[in-house]
Every structure is written in C-alpha cells, then in structure tokens.
Design a protein around this motif. Structure first.
Motif, PDB file in Angstrom:
ATOM      1  N   ALA A 390      77.779  53.830  -1.705  1.00 33.01           N
ATOM      2  CA  ALA A 390      78.686  55.146  -1.509  1.00 33.01           C
ATOM      3  C   ALA A 390      79.419  55.345  -2.722  1.00 33.01           C
ATOM      4  CB  ALA A 390      79.635  54.786  -0.530  1.00 33.01           C
ATOM      5  N   THR A 391      79.889  54.189  -3.598  1.00 29.61           N
ATOM      6  CA  THR A 391      80.606  54.327  -4.748  1.00 29.61           C
ATOM      7  C   THR A 391      79.840  54.913  -5.763  1.00 29.61           C
ATOM      8  OG1 THR A 391      82.052  52.482  -4.286  1.00 29.61           O
ATOM      9  CG2 THR A 391      82.038  53.011  -6.414  1.00 29.61           C
ATOM     10  N   LEU A 392      78.423  54.390  -5.739  1.00 27.96           N
ATOM     11  CA  LEU A 392      77.502  55.065  -6.772  1.00 27.96           C
ATOM     12  C   LEU A 392      77.168  56.343  -6.501  1.00 27.96           C
ATOM     13  CD1 LEU A 392      74.783  51.936  -7.004  1.00 27.96           C
ATOM     14  CD2 LEU A 392      76.165  52.926  -8.923  1.00 27.96           C
ATOM     15  N   GLY A 393      77.028  56.809  -5.261  1.00 30.65           N
ATOM     16  CA  GLY A 393      76.677  58.124  -4.996  1.00 30.65           C
ATOM     17  C   GLY A 393      77.980  59.077  -5.524  1.00 30.65           C
ATOM     18  N   ILE A 394      79.182  58.908  -5.186  1.00 30.57           N
ATOM     19  CA  ILE A 394      80.330  59.611  -5.693  1.00 30.57           C
ATOM     20  C   ILE A 394      80.312  59.532  -7.041  1.00 30.57           C
ATOM     21  CG2 ILE A 394      82.806  59.525  -5.621  1.00 30.57           C
ATOM     22  CD1 ILE A 394      82.772  58.409  -2.501  1.00 30.57           C
ATOM     23  N   THR A 395      80.338  58.373  -8.101  1.00 24.77           N
ATOM     24  CA  THR A 395      80.222  58.314  -9.217  1.00 24.77           C
ATOM     25  C   THR A 395      79.244  59.220  -9.967  1.00 24.77           C
ATOM     26  OG1 THR A 395      81.247  56.148  -9.104  1.00 24.77           O
ATOM     27  CG2 THR A 395      80.150  56.890 -11.383  1.00 24.77           C
ATOM     28  N   THR A 396      77.995  59.251  -9.336  1.00 25.32           N
ATOM     29  CA  THR A 396      76.936  59.990 -10.027  1.00 25.32           C
ATOM     30  C   THR A 396      77.047  61.580  -9.423  1.00 25.32           C
ATOM     31  OG1 THR A 396      75.332  58.240  -9.049  1.00 25.32           O
ATOM     32  CG2 THR A 396      74.470  60.251  -9.598  1.00 25.32           C
ATOM     33  N   LEU A 397      77.761  61.738  -8.541  1.00 30.84           N
ATOM     34  CA  LEU A 397      78.116  63.169  -8.103  1.00 30.84           C
ATOM     35  C   LEU A 397      79.158  63.746  -9.488  1.00 30.84           C
ATOM     36  CD1 LEU A 397      77.826  65.565  -6.587  1.00 30.84           C
ATOM     37  CD2 LEU A 397      79.788  64.777  -5.108  1.00 30.84           C
ATOM     38  N   LEU A 398      80.209  62.937  -9.638  1.00 34.01           N
ATOM     39  CA  LEU A 398      81.393  63.480 -10.423  1.00 34.01           C
ATOM     40  C   LEU A 398      80.910  63.332 -11.760  1.00 34.01           C
ATOM     41  CD1 LEU A 398      84.237  61.380  -8.604  1.00 34.01           C
ATOM     42  CD2 LEU A 398      83.642  63.735  -8.297  1.00 34.01           C
ATOM     43  N   SER A 399      79.763  62.714 -12.245  1.00 33.26           N
ATOM     44  CA  SER A 399      79.539  62.446 -13.580  1.00 33.26           C
ATOM     45  C   SER A 399      78.434  63.310 -14.060  1.00 33.26           C
ATOM     46  CB  SER A 399      78.967  60.859 -13.853  1.00 33.26           C
ATOM     47  OG  SER A 399      80.249  60.062 -13.487  1.00 33.26           O
ATOM     48  N   HIS A 400      78.112  64.354 -13.008  1.00 29.88           N
ATOM     49  CA  HIS A 400      77.224  65.540 -13.217  1.00 29.88           C
ATOM     50  C   HIS A 400      75.742  64.697 -13.257  1.00 29.88           C
ATOM     51  CE1 HIS A 400      80.040  68.743 -13.877  1.00 29.88           C
ATOM     52  NE2 HIS A 400      80.757  67.702 -14.124  1.00 29.88           N
ATOM     53  N   VAL A 401      75.623  63.746 -12.458  1.00 27.38           N
ATOM     54  CA  VAL A 401      74.013  63.182 -12.305  1.00 27.38           C
ATOM     55  C   VAL A 401      73.501  62.741 -13.488  1.00 27.38           C
ATOM     56  CG1 VAL A 401      71.684  63.278 -10.991  1.00 27.38           C
ATOM     57  CG2 VAL A 401      73.933  64.818 -10.331  1.00 27.38           C
ATOM     58  N   PRO A 402      74.075  61.704 -14.154  1.00 26.71           N
ATOM     59  CA  PRO A 402      73.405  61.193 -15.527  1.00 26.71           C
ATOM     60  C   PRO A 402      72.223  60.239 -15.035  1.00 26.71           C
ATOM     61  CG  PRO A 402      75.251  59.821 -15.135  1.00 26.71           C
ATOM     62  CD  PRO A 402      75.369  61.067 -13.888  1.00 26.71           C
ATOM     63  N   THR A 403      71.202  60.199 -15.748  1.00 23.31           N
ATOM     64  CA  THR A 403      69.825  59.443 -15.270  1.00 23.31           C
ATOM     65  C   THR A 403      70.041  57.973 -14.832  1.00 23.31           C
ATOM     66  OG1 THR A 403      68.509  60.779 -16.801  1.00 23.31           O
ATOM     67  CG2 THR A 403      67.590  58.754 -16.016  1.00 23.31           C
ATOM     68  N   HIS A 404      70.788  57.153 -15.662  1.00 21.36           N
ATOM     69  CA  HIS A 404      70.975  55.637 -15.237  1.00 21.36           C
ATOM     70  C   HIS A 404      71.593  55.740 -14.001  1.00 21.36           C
ATOM     71  CE1 HIS A 404      74.837  56.720 -17.549  1.00 21.36           C
ATOM     72  NE2 HIS A 404      75.264  55.770 -16.901  1.00 21.36           N
ATOM     73  N   LEU A 405      72.765  56.432 -13.565  1.00 18.74           N
ATOM     74  CA  LEU A 405      73.300  56.483 -12.455  1.00 18.74           C
ATOM     75  C   LEU A 405      72.602  57.037 -11.086  1.00 18.74           C
ATOM     76  CD1 LEU A 405      77.030  57.231 -13.279  1.00 18.74           C
ATOM     77  CD2 LEU A 405      76.155  55.097 -12.565  1.00 18.74           C
ATOM     78  N   ALA A 406      71.888  58.049 -11.509  1.00 20.88           N
ATOM     79  CA  ALA A 406      71.010  58.284 -10.421  1.00 20.88           C
ATOM     80  C   ALA A 406      69.915  57.602 -10.171  1.00 20.88           C
ATOM     81  CB  ALA A 406      70.496  59.826 -10.688  1.00 20.88           C
ATOM     82  N   ALA A 407      69.255  56.943 -11.055  1.00 17.75           N
ATOM     83  CA  ALA A 407      68.464  55.997 -10.757  1.00 17.75           C
ATOM     84  C   ALA A 407      68.641  54.793 -10.026  1.00 17.75           C
ATOM     85  CB  ALA A 407      67.590  55.535 -11.976  1.00 17.75           C
ATOM     86  N   THR A 408      70.072  54.367 -10.200  1.00 21.63           N
ATOM     87  CA  THR A 408      70.554  53.374  -9.743  1.00 21.63           C
ATOM     88  C   THR A 408      70.719  53.651  -8.198  1.00 21.63           C
ATOM     89  OG1 THR A 408      71.499  52.537 -11.751  1.00 21.63           O
ATOM     90  CG2 THR A 408      72.469  51.535  -9.871  1.00 21.63           C
ATOM     91  N   HIS A 409      71.541  54.815  -8.203  1.00 25.36           N
ATOM     92  CA  HIS A 409      71.811  55.248  -6.849  1.00 25.36           C
ATOM     93  C   HIS A 409      70.561  55.273  -5.809  1.00 25.36           C
ATOM     94  CE1 HIS A 409      73.987  57.065  -3.496  1.00 25.36           C
ATOM     95  NE2 HIS A 409      73.157  58.282  -3.712  1.00 25.36           N
ATOM     96  N   GLN A 410      69.410  55.764  -6.424  1.00 19.84           N
ATOM     97  CA  GLN A 410      68.291  55.675  -5.365  1.00 19.84           C
ATOM     98  C   GLN A 410      67.924  54.385  -5.130  1.00 19.84           C
ATOM     99  OE1 GLN A 410      64.921  58.588  -6.075  1.00 19.84           O
ATOM    100  NE2 GLN A 410      63.617  56.887  -6.633  1.00 19.84           N
ATOM    101  N   SER A 411      67.799  53.515  -6.142  1.00 25.27           N
ATOM    102  CA  SER A 411      67.364  52.196  -5.990  1.00 25.27           C
ATOM    103  C   SER A 411      68.456  51.301  -4.966  1.00 25.27           C
ATOM    104  CB  SER A 411      67.626  51.252  -7.143  1.00 25.27           C
ATOM    105  OG  SER A 411      66.825  51.844  -8.143  1.00 25.27           O
ATOM    106  N   GLY A 412      69.700  51.696  -4.978  1.00 23.39           N
ATOM    107  CA  GLY A 412      70.591  51.264  -4.020  1.00 23.39           C
ATOM    108  C   GLY A 412      70.272  51.530  -2.690  1.00 23.39           C
ATOM    109  N   SER A 413      69.781  52.851  -2.426  1.00 19.13           N
ATOM    110  CA  SER A 413      69.313  53.298  -1.012  1.00 19.13           C
ATOM    111  C   SER A 413      68.307  52.369  -0.468  1.00 19.13           C
ATOM    112  CB  SER A 413      68.838  54.805  -1.168  1.00 19.13           C
ATOM    113  OG  SER A 413      67.860  55.082  -1.801  1.00 19.13           O
ATOM    114  N   LEU A 414      67.349  51.844  -1.272  1.00 19.38           N
ATOM    115  CA  LEU A 414      66.348  50.983  -1.123  1.00 19.38           C
ATOM    116  C   LEU A 414      66.932  49.553  -0.569  1.00 19.38           C
ATOM    117  CD1 LEU A 414      63.402  51.361  -0.331  1.00 19.38           C
ATOM    118  CD2 LEU A 414      63.001  50.731  -2.637  1.00 19.38           C
ATOM    119  N   VAL A 415      67.735  49.065  -1.295  1.00 24.81           N
ATOM    120  CA  VAL A 415      68.484  47.844  -1.204  1.00 24.81           C
ATOM    121  C   VAL A 415      69.147  47.884   0.174  1.00 24.81           C
ATOM    122  CG1 VAL A 415      70.163  46.158  -2.002  1.00 24.81           C
ATOM    123  CG2 VAL A 415      68.827  47.489  -3.660  1.00 24.81           C
TER     124      VAL A 415
END
Length: 432
Positions: A390-415
């Motif tokens: 959830a923290t990764l998702g919110i941070t990705t959103l507030l940061s305007h979806v930078p590539t490294h955060l968005a990729a980490t967020h997607q990987s986090g969903s699989l974890v």
C-alpha cells in the motif's frame, strides 16, 4: 530408535490408506516406500558415524518419520515416488514459479519504458536472434517507423537508432524470457515423466501448465498486435488494448500461483493444526483473500494500460474530492469501468484499500488461533507485505509514476499474492 521407526512408519501409512479404501496393490507400494525410508535413514546414520557428525542423527530420524506420511497427506504426491524425486519435482516447480515472476517483472519494465511495440512482428525462431550488423539494425528500424508508435513519438521528439536499440533489446529480453519459461518447464517435464517421477494426480496439472504457457505466448503477441494498429485519431497515443493486457497479466499471475502451490506441496511437510472453530473460519477466508489480491492486481493492469496513474496524483482524495466529477463521463456507462482512466484508478485504489483492511482483519482473527510457528510467520508476513505494498502504491501515485517505483509496485503485488498462497497452503484442510 530405528526399531521404533520401523514399527511405526508402515502403521502410519496403513492407517492413511485404509481410510481412503485403497487397493492392496497401493498398500504394497506404500509398504515398499516405508522400507526405502528406513533404509535411507540407516544409510544416512551410518554416514554420520563415519564422518563423526553425531548431532545430525536425530534430524535424520525425524525426516524419515515425516516422509512416510507426507506422500499421502499431499494430494499431488504419491507413495511410490522416492522422496528425493519428490523434492526435485518441488524445486523444479518453484523454479518455474520464479521464472514466471521474472517474466512479470520484465514485462512491467518493458511496458513502463514503452518498449513493447518495438518488435513489430512475431516469428518463433527468427526472433531468437536480434539484428547483428548495422545494416540489419537499420532495416529493423525502418520497419518500426511504419507503425503508429514511431509516428506519434517522432512528432514530439527525435528517435535515434540508439534509442530504438534500447527499446528493442527490452522487448527482445522479455520475449526470450517467455521462451525460457516454456523450456524450463517442458524439457524437465518430459524427463520426469519418462523417469516415472510424476504422480497420477500431477499429470493433468502438467497439461494445464502447458496450456497456460502456450496461451501466454499467444496472448502476448495478440496484445502487441493491438498496439500496432492505426489509431482512430491522430492525437491518440498508441497503446496496446487494456483488455488484452489485463488478460495477459492475469493469466501470468494465475500460472505463477499454480506453480507456487504445487511446489510448496512437494517441499513443505504438512503441519497438524487443531481443527477448531476459529481455524474453520480462517480456512473459509483463505480463498476469498487470494481472490481479492488477484482482482486488485488485475484492476492494476487496466490502470497500466490506460496510464490512469497519471490522472489524479493525490491521496486519499482525488483532486480534493472523494468522488471525482468525471467518474462516469463515458457513454455507455459500463465503458467507464474499463476505459475511463479516472474510473479505473478510482476502482483500483479502493480495491487496494479494501484488500489491506481484509488482510488486517484476517491477521486479527488469526492472533489467538493455535497456529504453528511456520504458519504464524506466513500470516505475519502477509500483513507486513500488505502495508508495504500500500505504501509503494501511494508513493508511486504521488510521485507521478516513476518507472522504478511502478515496477517495484507491480512486483510487490506478486509477492503479496505469493504470501497469500503460502498462508492458504499452510491452513488447508488435510485428508483424514
């Protein structure tokens, strides 16, 4: 100690078999398996005495006791398959799950770097080798220039051959990884079938895994094909169909979960958990929990396909409103849920919040349940990962979806899905 093991091991197997009304042939095979377990323990103990490592004796005997029941407790195993073979099968299945995980991560990075449309055709064998000479690169670049993505992007910035090589190699790596998933699964599967290491219950599942891998390859190209078509308006950004993207990602998640569950079934010794009312309640919520995580990730595919993460970059409100004005701006109304970026983001963020609350409630119910340490670890890890995701998702959103955060967020969903599968596997009801 060995004499006690010799007496109790076959008895345990017989009690399991008679409860399921197995045939005399299976009883004989089970007895032979018990004998092999005893011989294995005797051999290991003799080796321990030779090397002087006496502290391992107790561990070896405990393992031998457990192996006589693990093959019957787990539905995908079979008592006639050697324990070592079962462990090898489990590691192979977890390896296949790891390959699927890598494919999802690499696919996410490919999409985020806008590399997915750089290879404009699909050739199973010829795609195995990228362009070698400068002339071949120029020819490939010319083919790419004929399609909508280049026409749109080049109208805003210059695309050089060097830029093209980068996005080409990203898509090439993703396609080659997908082929590697198929090879890592199929070649050992054929070998294990010939060795007789695949149980009767596992054979239909191998067919299901094969079908899913083939479907993934087809769906990947079918998705890319949608992004190579001319856009209805010249101002439209070339994108793959969000529907096809969601199916492609969703099937990858499902295949990963199947591999993971089967791998755990082969490697983890079943734990005896008291069958209390609280445990019955927890088991009842395991599959809805996995489903909710999957559905949330599935909705994230629509967010990715529409770049919906760039529409409202605020949380918890959307542009100072709980319900944005353009939530149902499209006609007909149902299209908003799949094609309106505002609605798609609205659905995804509230599904994610609901999932975190669901996991927190599940953890709260499990606090006083009589769980073994390994199961308790799985439940606690699930809660921790839910808050991290959830923290990764919110941070990705507030940061305007930078590539490294968005990729980490997607990987986090699989974890997160992995931990939910682990919890459900730990809490599953074992046959009596």
């Amino acid at each position: 100690m060995l004499a006690h093991l010799t007496r109790t091991a076959p008895t345990c197997i017989f009690s399991r078999i008679f409860s399921h009304n197995q045939t005399a042939n299976v009883i004989l095979k089970s007895c032979n398996q018990a004998k092999r377990n005893i011989h294995w323990a005797q051999y290991r103990i003799s080796r321990v005495f030779q090397t002087g490592r006496h502290g391992k004796i107790k561990k070896i005997v405990q393992q031998a006791r457990l192996t006589t029941t693990s093959a019957v407790n787990v539905g995908t195993l079979s008592p006639e398959i050697p324990l070592q073979a079962q462990k090898i099968i489990g590691k192979w299945l977890l390896g296949c799950a790891g390959m699927c995980f890598g494919a999802v991560v690499l696919g996410g990075v490919t999409r985020l770097t806008e590399s997915g449309l750089s290879m404009v055709d699909w050739r199973l064998l010829k795609d195995m080798k990228p362009p070698q000479s400068e002339h071949e690169w120029e020819e490939e670049f010319k083919r790419y220039q004929q399609f909508p993505e280049y026409k749109y992007t080049s109208s805003h910035r210059e695309i050089t051959l060097s830029d093209f090589k980068f996005i080409y190699y990203m898509e090439y790596a993703h396609r080659m990884w997908g082929r590697a998933v198929g090879l890592v699964f199929l070649l050992p599967a054929v070998y294990f079938l010939k060795k007789g290491w695949i149980s009767k219950a596992m054979k239909p599942r191998l067919a299901i895994y094969t079908a899913f891998i083939g479907f993934q390859g087809f769906m990947g190209w079918y998705m890319v094909k949608s992004g190579l078509q001319e856009q209805t308006q010249s101002t439209n950004i070339p994108r793959v169909s969000q529907y096809r993207l969601a199916v492609h990602l969703g099937s990858a998640f499902f295949l990963y979960a199947l591999f993971l569950w089967a791998g755990l079934s082969h490697l983890l010794t079943p734990l005896k958990i008291p069958d209390t009312k609280r445990m019955t309640t927890l088991r009842r919520f395991c599959h809805p929990l996995m489903t909710m995580i999957f559905v949330t990730a599935f909705s994230g595919a629509f967010v990715a396909g529409l770049d919906a993460g760039l529409t409202y970059n605020s949380w918890p409100k959307m542009a100072d409103k709980w319900i944005p004005d353009d939530l149902l701006a499209y006609t007909p109304t149902w299209t908003n849920f799949f094609e309106n970026p505002t609605t798609v983001q609205f659905i995804h963020r509230h599904l994610a919040e609901s999932t975190v609350l669901f996991i927190a409630g599940f953890w709260w119910m499990a606090r006083k349940a009589p769980l073994p340490p390994r199961t308790r670890l799985a439940v606690n890890s699930l809660l921790g990962m839910a808050f991290l995701q959830a923290t990764l998702g919110i941070t990705t959103l507030l940061s305007h979806v930078p590539t490294h955060l968005a990729a980490t967020h997607q990987s986090g969903s699989l974890v997160l899905l992995s931990l939910a599968v682990w919890v459900a596997h730990e809490l599953r009801r074992l046959p009596k």
